[in-house]
Design a protein around this motif. Structure first.
Motif, PDB file in Angstrom:
ATOM      1  N   ILE A   1       0.832  -1.204   0.000  1.00 57.24           N
ATOM      2  CA  ILE A   1       0.000   0.000   0.000  1.00 57.24           C
ATOM      3  C   ILE A   1       0.866   1.252   0.000  1.00 57.24           C
ATOM      4  CG2 ILE A   1      -1.751   1.297   1.273  1.00 57.24           C
ATOM      5  CD1 ILE A   1      -2.757  -1.338   2.401  1.00 57.24           C
ATOM      6  N   PHE A   2       1.890   1.263   0.834  1.00 51.48           N
ATOM      7  CA  PHE A   2       2.715   2.465   0.944  1.00 51.48           C
ATOM      8  C   PHE A   2       3.483   2.745  -0.336  1.00 51.48           C
ATOM      9  CE2 PHE A   2       6.812   4.490   1.779  1.00 51.48           C
ATOM     10  CZ  PHE A   2       6.387   5.686   2.336  1.00 51.48           C
ATOM     11  N   TRP A   3       4.208   1.749  -0.854  1.00 51.47           N
ATOM     12  CA  TRP A   3       5.086   2.010  -1.980  1.00 51.47           C
ATOM     13  C   TRP A   3       4.317   2.291  -3.266  1.00 51.47           C
ATOM     14  CZ3 TRP A   3       9.494   3.776  -0.914  1.00 51.47           C
ATOM     15  CH2 TRP A   3      10.208   3.323   0.194  1.00 51.47           C
ATOM     16  N   VAL A   4       3.189   1.630  -3.474  1.00 53.17           N
ATOM     17  CA  VAL A   4       2.390   1.906  -4.667  1.00 53.17           C
ATOM     18  C   VAL A   4       1.822   3.320  -4.601  1.00 53.17           C
ATOM     19  CG1 VAL A   4       0.279   1.324  -5.938  1.00 53.17           C
ATOM     20  CG2 VAL A   4       1.816  -0.491  -5.171  1.00 53.17           C
ATOM     21  N   SER A   5       1.182   3.663  -3.478  1.00 55.39           N
ATOM     22  CA  SER A   5       0.565   4.987  -3.358  1.00 55.39           C
ATOM     23  C   SER A   5       1.612   6.097  -3.348  1.00 55.39           C
ATOM     24  CB  SER A   5      -0.302   5.060  -2.102  1.00 55.39           C
ATOM     25  OG  SER A   5       0.455   4.743  -0.946  1.00 55.39           O
ATOM     26  N   ALA A   6       2.727   5.875  -2.659  1.00 51.76           N
ATOM     27  CA  ALA A   6       3.775   6.895  -2.605  1.00 51.76           C
ATOM     28  C   ALA A   6       4.414   7.084  -3.974  1.00 51.76           C
ATOM     29  CB  ALA A   6       4.832   6.514  -1.574  1.00 51.76           C
ATOM     30  N   SER A   7       4.654   5.993  -4.695  1.00 54.87           N
ATOM     31  CA  SER A   7       5.296   6.084  -6.008  1.00 54.87           C
ATOM     32  C   SER A   7       4.407   6.811  -7.009  1.00 54.87           C
ATOM     33  CB  SER A   7       5.628   4.683  -6.534  1.00 54.87           C
ATOM     34  OG  SER A   7       6.527   4.022  -5.673  1.00 54.87           O
ATOM     35  N   VAL A   8       3.127   6.467  -7.029  1.00 52.19           N
ATOM     36  CA  VAL A   8       2.214   7.122  -7.961  1.00 52.19           C
ATOM     37  C   VAL A   8       2.076   8.603  -7.613  1.00 52.19           C
ATOM     38  CG1 VAL A   8      -0.155   7.189  -8.826  1.00 52.19           C
ATOM     39  CG2 VAL A   8       0.974   4.992  -8.456  1.00 52.19           C
ATOM     40  N   THR A   9       2.076   8.931  -6.328  1.00 51.05           N
ATOM     41  CA  THR A   9       1.996  10.334  -5.908  1.00 51.05           C
ATOM     42  C   THR A   9       3.201  11.125  -6.417  1.00 51.05           C
ATOM     43  OG1 THR A   9       0.763   9.749  -3.903  1.00 51.05           O
ATOM     44  CG2 THR A   9       1.877  11.889  -3.929  1.00 51.05           C
ATOM     45  N   VAL A  10       4.385  10.559  -6.261  1.00 50.02           N
ATOM     46  CA  VAL A  10       5.603  11.222  -6.732  1.00 50.02           C
ATOM     47  C   VAL A  10       5.573  11.382  -8.250  1.00 50.02           C
ATOM     48  CG1 VAL A  10       8.107  11.007  -6.957  1.00 50.02           C
ATOM     49  CG2 VAL A  10       6.996  10.482  -4.776  1.00 50.02           C
ATOM     50  N   LEU A  11       5.130  10.334  -8.976  1.00 50.10           N
ATOM     51  CA  LEU A  11       5.054  10.404 -10.435  1.00 50.10           C
ATOM     52  C   LEU A  11       4.060  11.478 -10.885  1.00 50.10           C
ATOM     53  CD1 LEU A  11       5.152   6.606 -11.374  1.00 50.10           C
ATOM     54  CD2 LEU A  11       6.955   8.310 -11.737  1.00 50.10           C
ATOM     55  N   PHE A  12       2.933  11.592 -10.169  1.00 51.33           N
ATOM     56  CA  PHE A  12       1.947  12.622 -10.515  1.00 51.33           C
ATOM     57  C   PHE A  12       2.526  14.018 -10.336  1.00 51.33           C
ATOM     58  CE2 PHE A  12      -1.272  15.658  -9.074  1.00 51.33           C
ATOM     59  CZ  PHE A  12      -2.097  15.676 -10.192  1.00 51.33           C
ATOM     60  N   VAL A  13       3.247  14.232  -9.234  1.00 44.38           N
ATOM     61  CA  VAL A  13       3.860  15.535  -8.988  1.00 44.38           C
ATOM     62  C   VAL A  13       4.854  15.864 -10.091  1.00 44.38           C
ATOM     63  CG1 VAL A  13       5.371  16.829  -7.432  1.00 44.38           C
ATOM     64  CG2 VAL A  13       3.501  15.443  -6.495  1.00 44.38           C
TER      65      VAL A  13
ATOM     66  N   GLY B   1       2.007  14.319   5.409  1.00 44.67           N
ATOM     67  CA  GLY B   1       1.768  15.760   5.505  1.00 44.67           C
ATOM     68  C   GLY B   1       2.504  16.509   4.407  1.00 44.67           C
ATOM     69  N   ILE B   2       3.752  16.139   4.180  1.00 46.18           N
ATOM     70  CA  ILE B   2       4.545  16.771   3.123  1.00 46.18           C
ATOM     71  C   ILE B   2       3.969  16.432   1.752  1.00 46.18           C
ATOM     72  CG2 ILE B   2       6.826  16.799   2.040  1.00 46.18           C
ATOM     73  CD1 ILE B   2       7.979  16.221   4.850  1.00 46.18           C
ATOM     74  N   ALA B   3       3.525  15.170   1.563  1.00 45.09           N
ATOM     75  CA  ALA B   3       2.953  14.756   0.279  1.00 45.09           C
ATOM     76  C   ALA B   3       1.695  15.552  -0.051  1.00 45.09           C
ATOM     77  CB  ALA B   3       2.641  13.257   0.306  1.00 45.09           C
ATOM     78  N   LEU B   4       0.847  15.805   0.961  1.00 45.91           N
ATOM     79  CA  LEU B   4      -0.364  16.601   0.741  1.00 45.91           C
ATOM     80  C   LEU B   4      -0.006  17.993   0.226  1.00 45.91           C
ATOM     81  CD1 LEU B   4      -2.511  15.715   3.884  1.00 45.91           C
ATOM     82  CD2 LEU B   4      -3.159  15.317   1.509  1.00 45.91           C
ATOM     83  N   GLY B   5       0.965  18.618   0.856  1.00 46.86           N
ATOM     84  CA  GLY B   5       1.374  19.944   0.431  1.00 46.86           C
ATOM     85  C   GLY B   5       1.947  19.951  -0.978  1.00 46.86           C
ATOM     86  N   ALA B   6       2.704  18.916  -1.337  1.00 40.69           N
ATOM     87  CA  ALA B   6       3.313  18.854  -2.665  1.00 40.69           C
ATOM     88  C   ALA B   6       2.260  18.725  -3.756  1.00 40.69           C
ATOM     89  CB  ALA B   6       4.288  17.678  -2.729  1.00 40.69           C
ATOM     90  N   VAL B   7       1.270  17.843  -3.543  1.00 39.96           N
ATOM     91  CA  VAL B   7       0.210  17.660  -4.542  1.00 39.96           C
ATOM     92  C   VAL B   7      -0.596  18.951  -4.690  1.00 39.96           C
ATOM     93  CG1 VAL B   7      -1.934  16.428  -5.080  1.00 39.96           C
ATOM     94  CG2 VAL B   7       0.055  15.173  -4.221  1.00 39.96           C
ATOM     95  N   ALA B   8      -0.925  19.582  -3.579  1.00 41.13           N
ATOM     96  CA  ALA B   8      -1.686  20.835  -3.633  1.00 41.13           C
ATOM     97  C   ALA B   8      -0.906  21.913  -4.377  1.00 41.13           C
ATOM     98  CB  ALA B   8      -2.018  21.306  -2.225  1.00 41.13           C
ATOM     99  N   ALA B   9       0.384  21.978  -4.145  1.00 41.94           N
ATOM    100  CA  ALA B   9       1.199  23.015  -4.771  1.00 41.94           C
ATOM    101  C   ALA B   9       1.248  22.854  -6.284  1.00 41.94           C
ATOM    102  CB  ALA B   9       2.618  22.987  -4.194  1.00 41.94           C
ATOM    103  N   VAL B  10       1.425  21.632  -6.771  1.00 41.29           N
ATOM    104  CA  VAL B  10       1.523  21.460  -8.231  1.00 41.29           C
ATOM    105  C   VAL B  10       0.174  21.679  -8.903  1.00 41.29           C
ATOM    106  CG1 VAL B  10       3.514  19.937  -8.082  1.00 41.29           C
ATOM    107  CG2 VAL B  10       1.221  18.943  -8.094  1.00 41.29           C
TER     108      VAL B  10
END
Length: 522
Positions: free
Chosen positions: A13-25, A444-453
């Motif tokens: 769950i962590f690595w799939v969701s984290a990886s896709v989040t980073v790729l989206f950013v 928390g940091i991931a939320l801010g990154a997605v919102a910023a982009v």
């Protein structure tokens, strides 16, 4: 029952969701035009062809919540018989209300009624900027922030909390589906649901973060003449991200609870100030009238798809709102479940459906009513909807102090939601009631990154579409949960019935009775 986790998080769950989040950013930063094209296509498809399902789903959830609250399930406890509430009633409701509504109510509270005042909704029609238009504008604002919105949260919270506290399931979005798919929530289907919940939460919070950044930037410029320039959105989002990441790192009791209590006091204080020093009688009359219109028109408005109306009014307003609430539902329901241990089903539904609806009515009636009375529509047209609350402050005494408190309220409301979102994301990938603090900080940091982009590269349209796109599958999942909730609570009620009958038997006196009869004596 699944054994308790020993790992800090589920690797899949962590690595799939984290990886896709980073790729989206990265996609949003490197190929912003491609992202915008995708955003526009998704918005048109979901709001154009599926508006009816968004409306129908929300309406069915309202019915389900009232059945839960008023039926035979109301007495069931979200926990074991010996469990007691962890927080006081005030702190519980303050965290619940703040996490679920956030700064959106401060953004749209004055803006939406004023916008509908100058552009009447097609359901009512009529001439703009008349007494009738004002009443209708307030009624539709009540509709968008009333029972339908809160039913989405309440209906998902109940099965999740019941499964976690009575079946020992982990605090994950997938646990809400235990009464739908049973033990398969522990397998691959549960992992898919939790991965999806991560993306829905990121999309929903990005919407609010973008709106908050717009409103804070507007407030600083409108009230204090401070212009942050082209990078202002990034600066505001960066500061907010730093604050709520630190708060969620410290934990629920120290971080979220304190912020929740403070913003509730400020919220009530600002409302009371505007009621007293604003056009009091007008506000009371408008609110009372709008509540009456809301009750009379609730069913027709719930199912109104604007047939034959040019444009996409329903998609831009009602569908956007319903999708926004749905995209928030995974993290809000997990957070409310986390703080509702020991509460009854009836108590939890009432606090998540009825009380917040009344709170929204009072806020909109006063704050939004002031915007109508003072006619801030010219400011909206010139400076955008985000300027509405500060335009209202210009007509009231102590404008500077009031504006400062408004900025504080916007910030603290948002921080409450962001804290609970980061905490819930950590729960999704770990299943722990109190996830590792480093895991909480990461999300928390991931939320801010997605919102910023999203805010920086796609603007408001991208922000809105993030909610609508992630909420589309949730409509189908919420209908499944609606069925599973009654299935599971029926089973729980049947299991409790023999114990209740036995406790009423004279051979089994109530606990604490002076006379105690042995069960071996016939």
């Amino acid at each position: 029952m699944e054994p308790k986790h020993t790992k800090p998080f589920d690797p899949l769950i962590f690595w799939v969701s984290a990886s896709v989040t980073v790729l989206f950013v990265l996609w949003s930063i490197i190929f912003p035009e491609s992202m915008n094209t995708a955003v526009n296509a998704v918005f048109s498809w979901t709001t154009g062809g599926w508006a009816w399902l968004y409306l129908l789903t929300a309406f069915l959830l309202v019915i389900g919540c009232f059945v839960l609250m008023g039926g035979k399930y109301g007495h069931l406890k979200l926990g074991m018989p010996e469990d007691r509430p962890e927080f006081s009633d005030f702190s519980w409701f303050a965290m619940l209300f703040g996490s679920a509504i956030a700064a959106g109510i401060v953004f749209w509270g004055p803006a939406e009624p004023a916008y509908h005042f100058m552009t009447p909704p097609p359901f009512f029609g009529g001439e703009a900027k008349t007494a009738e238009a004002g009443a209708n504008a307030m009624t539709y604002s009540f509709f968008h922030w009333g029972l339908s919105a809160w039913a989405i949260y309440a209906l998902l919270t109940i099965p999740l909390a019941h499964a976690c506290y009575t079946k020992g399931l982990p605090f994950k979005f997938s646990s809400a589906f235990y009464y739908v798919i049973g033990d398969r929530v522990h397998g691959i289907w549960g992992k898919i649901l939790d991965i999806f919940a991560v993306f829905a939460t990121l999309g929903g919070l990005a919407t609010t973060t973008g709106l908050v950044a717009l409103q804070l930037s507007s407030g600083l410029k409108f009230q204090y003449g401070i212009e942050l320039g082209s990078g202002g959105m990034y600066i505001i989002i960066g500061v907010l991200t730093t604050i709520f990441t630190f708060a969620v790192y410290t934990g629920v009791e120290k971080g979220v609870k304190v912020i929740g209590d403070i913003n509730m006091y400020v919220f009530v204080g600002i409302w009371f100030f505007i009621l007293v020093f604003g056009p009091t009688i007008f506000l009371v009359n408008l609110t009372t009238n709008a509540i009456g219109q809301y009750l009379v028109n609730f069913i027709p408005m719930s199912l109104y798809t604007a047939p034959g109306v040019e444009g996409n009014w329903i998609g831009s307003w009602t569908v956007f709102y319903w999708a926004w609430w749905m995209s928030w539902a995974p993290f809000v329901s997990v957070f409310i479940a986390r703080i509702s241990k020991g509460r009854s089903v009836r108590e939890t539904v009432a606090a998540t459906l009825v009380l917040p609806t009344l709170g929204n009515f009072l806020w909109y009636g006063v704050i939004g009513g002031a915007g109508i009375k003072y006619d801030v529509t010219a400011t909206l047209s010139e400076h955008g909807v985000e300027s509405a609350i500060f335009a209202i402050a210009q007509h009231l005494p102590m404008t500077g102090i009031l504006s400062a408190f408004l900025i504080f309220l916007i910030t603290t409301f948002f921080l409450t939601s962001a804290n609970s979102a980061a905490l819930s994301l950590a729960m999704f990938v770990s299943g722990h009631e109190t996830p590792n603090r480093n895991l909480r900080a990461f999300w928390g940091i991931a939320l801010g990154a997605v919102a910023a982009v999203l805010a920086g590269t796609g603007g408001l349209k991208a922000i809105q579409t993030a909610s609508i796109a992630t909420a589309f599958p949730l409509m189908f999942l919420l209908l499944m949960v609606l069925y599973g909730t009654f299935r599971g609570l029926n089973q729980a009620a049947a299991e409790n019935e023999p114990a209740q009958k036995r406790s009423q038997d004279k051979r089994y006196p109530a606990k604490g009775s002076a006379e105690r009869v042995s069960p071996d004596v016939a």
